[in-house]
Design an enzyme around this catalytic site. Structure first.
Site, PDB file in Angstrom:
ATOM      1  N   LYS A  92       0.833  -1.212   0.000  1.00  0.00           N
ATOM      2  CA  LYS A  92       0.000   0.000   0.000  1.00  0.00           C
ATOM      3  C   LYS A  92       0.867   1.261   0.000  1.00  0.00           C
ATOM      4  O   LYS A  92       0.657   2.171  -0.794  1.00  0.00           O
ATOM      5  CB  LYS A  92      -0.917   0.053   1.229  1.00  0.00           C
ATOM      6  CG  LYS A  92      -1.871  -1.100   1.363  1.00  0.00           C
ATOM      7  CD  LYS A  92      -2.797  -0.910   2.551  1.00  0.00           C
ATOM      8  CE  LYS A  92      -2.128  -0.884   3.912  1.00  0.00           C
ATOM      9  NZ  LYS A  92      -1.497  -2.120   4.341  1.00  0.00           N
ATOM     10  N   ARG A 101      11.559  -6.287   5.169  1.00  0.00           N
ATOM     11  CA  ARG A 101      11.245  -4.856   4.987  1.00  0.00           C
ATOM     12  C   ARG A 101      12.161  -3.996   5.863  1.00  0.00           C
ATOM     13  O   ARG A 101      12.416  -4.301   7.015  1.00  0.00           O
ATOM     14  CB  ARG A 101       9.786  -4.590   5.357  1.00  0.00           C
ATOM     15  CG  ARG A 101       9.434  -3.107   5.280  1.00  0.00           C
ATOM     16  CD  ARG A 101       7.976  -2.884   5.072  1.00  0.00           C
ATOM     17  NE  ARG A 101       7.186  -3.020   6.288  1.00  0.00           N
ATOM     18  CZ  ARG A 101       5.885  -2.744   6.342  1.00  0.00           C
ATOM     19  NH1 ARG A 101       5.247  -2.331   5.269  1.00  0.00           N
ATOM     20  NH2 ARG A 101       5.227  -2.912   7.466  1.00  0.00           N
TER      21      ARG A 101
END
Ligand code: AMP
Length: 211
Positions: free
Chosen positions: A13, A122
């Site tokens: 997103k 990440r």
């Protein structure tokens, strides 16, 4: 254009919102980033929500609603905005409907097994919030942000046990929003498990912008 990006944590997103934001010159607003800023600045609100966020649980609706209402009232939102990570519950969606008309809701679809691998790798910039992945999207210099030169870090809620809880919360509280937005014809589902450029193209096509 007023857009909502929904999807599991790590679905992309933030990455795709940043891309569309620069294409359309409208701000990408991440409630997660706004809440993390409160924690970083040790505001009373930040102190109140830090534990909830570290555990990967949802912050109370009225807190995020207040933050989002103030943010979208700012002048840079006049042409539109992208909401990344909001709404996350049906109550938030209904409250948002009372104050603004959304054009499209993009749901980025990624299987849980891929999410778990993605979040393990990440890395985020401590200063500007840019997002990297150690394998799929590494910075040019290890652990250094390409954009601002600051160090990269692992988010507290990206540790594997917390990721499992966040995925459960996503499926239970947020995924039902797809039915909510499909019923008013706004939902655009985009396959997001493949490479980032391909997903970018699909997102643009879904909301009708040319690449
Ligand atoms: P994110 O950066 O979108 O993954 O959000 C990180 C964390 O911020 C979430 O796990 C929640 O604790 C909190 N958060 C962000 N957006 C919301 C929201 N719309 N409602 C409740 N909590 C939120």
């Amino acid at each position: 254009m007023k857009l909502i990006f929904i999807g599991a944590p790590g679905a992309g997103k933030g990455t795709h919102a940043a891309f569309v934001s620069s294409r359309l010159e409208i701000p990408a607003i991440s409630t997660g980033a706004l809440l993390r800023e409160e924690i970083k600045n040790r505001t009373p609100l930040g102190i109140q929500i830090a534990g909830t966020m570290d555990e990967g649980k949802l912050v109370a609706d009225e807190i995020v609603l207040n933050i989002i209402k103030m943010r979208i009232a700012m002048p840079d939102c006049r042409k539109g905005f992208i909401l990344d990570g909001f709404p996350r519950t049906e109550n938030q969606a209904r409250e948002l409907d009372k104050i603004v008309e959304i054009d499209h809701v993009v749901s980025i679809e990624v299987p849980d097994e891929i999410i778990e691998i993605r979040l393990e790798g990440r890395r985020v910039c401590k200063t500007c919030g840019a997002i990297y992945h150690i394998v799929d999207n590494p910075p040019k210099i290890q652990n250094v942000c390409d954009k601002c030169g600051s160090g990269l870090s692992i988010r507290h809620d990206d540790i594997p046990e917390v990721v499992k809880d966040r995925l459960k919360i996503y499926h239970h509280d947020t995924e039902p929003l797809k039915v909510y937005y499909a019923s008013c014809g706004k939902l655009k589902e985009v396959e997001g498990a493949e490479d980032v450029r391909e997903t970018e193209r699909r997102v643009c096509r879904a909301i009708g912008i040319e690449l």
